[in-house]
Design an enzyme around this catalytic site. Structure first.
Site, mmCIF file in Angstrom:
data_model
loop_
_atom_site.group_PDB
_atom_site.id
_atom_site.type_symbol
_atom_site.label_atom_id
_atom_site.label_comp_id
_atom_site.label_asym_id
_atom_site.label_seq_id
_atom_site.Cartn_x
_atom_site.Cartn_y
_atom_site.Cartn_z
ATOM 1 N N LYS A 78 0.819 -1.214 0.000
ATOM 2 C CA LYS A 78 0.000 0.000 0.000
ATOM 3 C C LYS A 78 0.854 1.266 0.000
ATOM 4 O O LYS A 78 0.355 2.346 -0.331
ATOM 5 C CB LYS A 78 -0.956 0.004 1.189
ATOM 6 C CG LYS A 78 -0.308 0.105 2.548
ATOM 7 C CD LYS A 78 -1.355 0.059 3.662
ATOM 8 C CE LYS A 78 -0.733 0.125 5.046
ATOM 9 N NZ LYS A 78 0.005 1.365 5.293
ATOM 10 N N ASP A 79 2.143 1.157 0.356
ATOM 11 C CA ASP A 79 3.036 2.318 0.355
ATOM 12 C C ASP A 79 3.748 2.525 -0.976
ATOM 13 O O ASP A 79 4.474 3.509 -1.145
ATOM 14 C CB ASP A 79 4.113 2.164 1.446
ATOM 15 C CG ASP A 79 3.528 2.159 2.851
ATOM 16 O OD1 ASP A 79 2.451 2.754 3.041
ATOM 17 O OD2 ASP A 79 4.149 1.559 3.746
ATOM 18 N N THR A 122 -5.735 8.792 13.575
ATOM 19 C CA THR A 122 -5.340 8.120 12.335
ATOM 20 C C THR A 122 -4.547 9.099 11.481
ATOM 21 O O THR A 122 -4.833 10.298 11.481
ATOM 22 C CB THR A 122 -6.546 7.606 11.538
ATOM 23 O OG1 THR A 122 -6.077 7.077 10.288
ATOM 24 C CG2 THR A 122 -7.556 8.710 11.258
ATOM 25 N N SER A 124 -4.455 8.630 8.206
ATOM 26 C CA SER A 124 -4.981 8.334 6.872
ATOM 27 C C SER A 124 -6.239 9.156 6.580
ATOM 28 O O SER A 124 -7.239 9.030 7.300
ATOM 29 C CB SER A 124 -5.318 6.839 6.774
ATOM 30 O OG SER A 124 -6.205 6.586 5.711
ATOM 31 N N ARG A 126 -8.295 8.531 4.267
ATOM 32 C CA ARG A 126 -9.360 7.554 4.003
ATOM 33 C C ARG A 126 -10.021 7.113 5.301
ATOM 34 O O ARG A 126 -11.256 7.118 5.424
ATOM 35 C CB ARG A 126 -8.794 6.328 3.278
ATOM 36 C CG ARG A 126 -9.797 5.162 3.216
ATOM 37 C CD ARG A 126 -9.177 3.887 2.685
ATOM 38 N NE ARG A 126 -8.047 3.407 3.450
ATOM 39 C CZ ARG A 126 -8.131 2.689 4.573
ATOM 40 N NH1 ARG A 126 -9.310 2.384 5.091
ATOM 41 N NH2 ARG A 126 -7.039 2.271 5.184
ATOM 42 N N ARG A 127 -9.218 6.725 6.272
ATOM 43 C CA ARG A 127 -9.781 6.268 7.542
ATOM 44 C C ARG A 127 -10.549 7.391 8.236
ATOM 45 O O ARG A 127 -11.594 7.158 8.834
ATOM 46 C CB ARG A 127 -8.667 5.734 8.446
ATOM 47 C CG ARG A 127 -8.104 4.392 7.972
ATOM 48 C CD ARG A 127 -6.880 4.007 8.767
ATOM 49 N NE ARG A 127 -6.385 2.690 8.378
ATOM 50 C CZ ARG A 127 -5.122 2.292 8.524
ATOM 51 N NH1 ARG A 127 -4.235 3.116 9.065
ATOM 52 N NH2 ARG A 127 -4.749 1.088 8.135
ATOM 53 N N ARG A 144 1.037 10.405 13.886
ATOM 54 C CA ARG A 144 2.144 9.669 13.276
ATOM 55 C C ARG A 144 2.764 8.776 14.337
ATOM 56 O O ARG A 144 2.417 8.843 15.509
ATOM 57 C CB ARG A 144 3.210 10.652 12.749
ATOM 58 C CG ARG A 144 2.831 11.427 11.500
ATOM 59 C CD ARG A 144 2.821 10.574 10.242
ATOM 60 N NE ARG A 144 4.035 9.802 10.066
ATOM 61 C CZ ARG A 144 5.160 10.262 9.517
ATOM 62 N NH1 ARG A 144 5.224 11.517 9.101
ATOM 63 N NH2 ARG A 144 6.211 9.490 9.363
ATOM 64 N N ASN A 146 5.034 4.802 15.200
ATOM 65 C CA ASN A 146 4.920 3.369 14.969
ATOM 66 C C ASN A 146 3.727 2.794 15.733
ATOM 67 O O ASN A 146 3.023 3.507 16.458
ATOM 68 C CB ASN A 146 6.235 2.655 15.337
ATOM 69 C CG ASN A 146 6.609 2.827 16.800
ATOM 70 O OD1 ASN A 146 5.750 2.932 17.674
ATOM 71 N ND2 ASN A 146 7.904 2.855 17.085
ATOM 72 N N VAL A 147 3.502 1.511 15.553
ATOM 73 C CA VAL A 147 2.328 0.874 16.144
ATOM 74 C C VAL A 147 2.326 1.014 17.659
ATOM 75 O O VAL A 147 1.297 1.374 18.273
ATOM 76 C CB VAL A 147 2.268 -0.617 15.727
ATOM 77 C CG1 VAL A 147 1.218 -1.363 16.551
ATOM 78 C CG2 VAL A 147 1.961 -0.739 14.240
ATOM 79 N N ARG A 150 1.359 4.536 18.751
ATOM 80 C CA ARG A 150 -0.067 4.831 18.572
ATOM 81 C C ARG A 150 -0.915 4.116 19.614
ATOM 82 O O ARG A 150 -1.831 4.707 20.185
ATOM 83 C CB ARG A 150 -0.492 4.442 17.153
ATOM 84 C CG ARG A 150 0.235 5.255 16.090
ATOM 85 C CD ARG A 150 -0.268 4.957 14.699
ATOM 86 N NE ARG A 150 0.550 5.596 13.683
ATOM 87 C CZ ARG A 150 0.114 5.969 12.485
ATOM 88 N NH1 ARG A 150 -1.136 5.772 12.142
ATOM 89 N NH2 ARG A 150 0.930 6.546 11.620
ATOM 90 N N CYS A 234 -2.161 8.689 -1.521
ATOM 91 C CA CYS A 234 -2.510 8.474 -0.115
ATOM 92 C C CYS A 234 -3.380 9.590 0.444
ATOM 93 O O CYS A 234 -4.067 9.404 1.438
ATOM 94 C CB CYS A 234 -1.237 8.363 0.723
ATOM 95 S SG CYS A 234 -0.570 6.698 0.815
#
Length: 303
Positions: A78-79, A122, A124, A126-127, A144, A146-147, A150, A234
């Site tokens: 997706k990137d 988020t 994104s 889209r989200r 922004r 990393n997982v 967040r 994006c």
């Protein structure tokens, strides 16, 4: 011969690259070296949309591959921009993981049960549009990190929830943080989400050809074909999902206004054997229908 695999240095990128390295080693018996590469997206704290979105994580990896600093690069598909780069080839798309988004909320909340005015993070567009389409009362915040960063903002109470890719959570062993998996029929995700792309220099496709999964390739090429024909990056709130079911290739795409107040959907299907380029044909039908219905006026397409 030691195969050098280029990747971002984030925990998620290293986890998914490590899985590919293990498969290559088992298949060839050759040693593998992982080469960590810092991208523009890793250096900046600006929003992904403002950085240009698609390609911000891929450019440095591709430059390293062209420069001979590595032999293979592993991208989150997706990137990766939909336009090919001269001299490089996506030689393998391994079997896709879960393509869904996951809501990770405090206190076990789902999208329906989050309190009025809940703060959801988020990065994104889209989200964000999807969240506001379903729950216009929510406060969405651009984030922004990393997982773990967040998820940490939820556990500390700074946010009520974040939306992340289920595949990324699973690869990091953090899928237990998800309080709801959002079904693709109602919540289409980024084209190629959950898939990896193994890119090599043209003529060296044999290095990773054994890891290609033809069904996954057909599905993600359909999804990315819609994105390419819409000229959407994006920054555009576009979700696409495709699947193979009973020999039928089905795809559905949804374009949202940035505030989630309006949306357009197009869905089509065909039998791959009936056309010489099924992914292109299905993507064309969907994109043409969306554009004819006014998608370019609804959302920021063309970039």
């Amino acid at each position: 011969m030691t195969l050098r695999i280029g990747t971002r240095a984030s925990a998620l990128a290293m986890a998914q690259t490590g899985q590919i390295a293990d498969r290559l080693t088992r298949g060839s018996g050759e040693p593998v070296e992982i080469v960590k590469i810092t991208t523009a997206g890793d250096r900046s704290t600006a929003s992904l949309a403002s950085l240009g979105g698609t390609g911000v994580f891929a450019a440095a990896l591709r430059e390293a591959l062209l420069a001979g600093e590595c032999d293979i690069v592993v991208h989150s598909l997706k990137d990766l921009p939909t336009s090919p780069l001269p001299g490089l080839v996506v030689a393998a798309t391994p079997k896709r993981a879960d393509a869904r988004d996951a809501l990770c909320a405090r206190d076990g909340f789902t999208l329906e049960t989050l309190p009025v005015g809940a703060r959801v993070g988020t990065g994104s567009p889209r989200r964000r549009a999807q969240l506001l389409s379903r729950r216009p009362d929510l406060e969405t915040l651009d984030i922004r990190g990393n997982v773990d960063t967040r998820l940490g903002r939820v556990s500390t109470g700074d946010l009520d929830a974040v939306v992340l890719a289920a595949a990324g959570l699973d690869r990091l062993g953090r899928l237990d943080a998800a309080t709801q998996l959002l079904e693709l029929s109602e919540w289409p995700t980024a084209p190629g989400q959950g898939s990896l792309a193994l890119e090599v220099r043209a003529g060296e496709e044999h290095l990773v050809a054994a890891l290609d999964h033809p069904a996954t390739r057909l599905i993600v090429e359909t999804e990315r074909g819609v994105l390419a024909r819409l000229e959407a990056g994006c920054a555009a709130p576009v979700g696409v999902t495709a699947m193979l079911d009973g020999g039928l290739l089905f795809a559905s795409a949804r374009v949202y206004s940035l505030d989630g107040s309006s949306l357009l959907t197009s869905s089509h299907a065909l039998y791959p054997a009936d056309t010489p380029a099924p992914a292109d044909e299905l993507a064309r039908r969907i994109a043409d229908e969306l554009l004819a219905a006014g998608a370019a006026e609804l959302a920021p397409l063309g970039g």
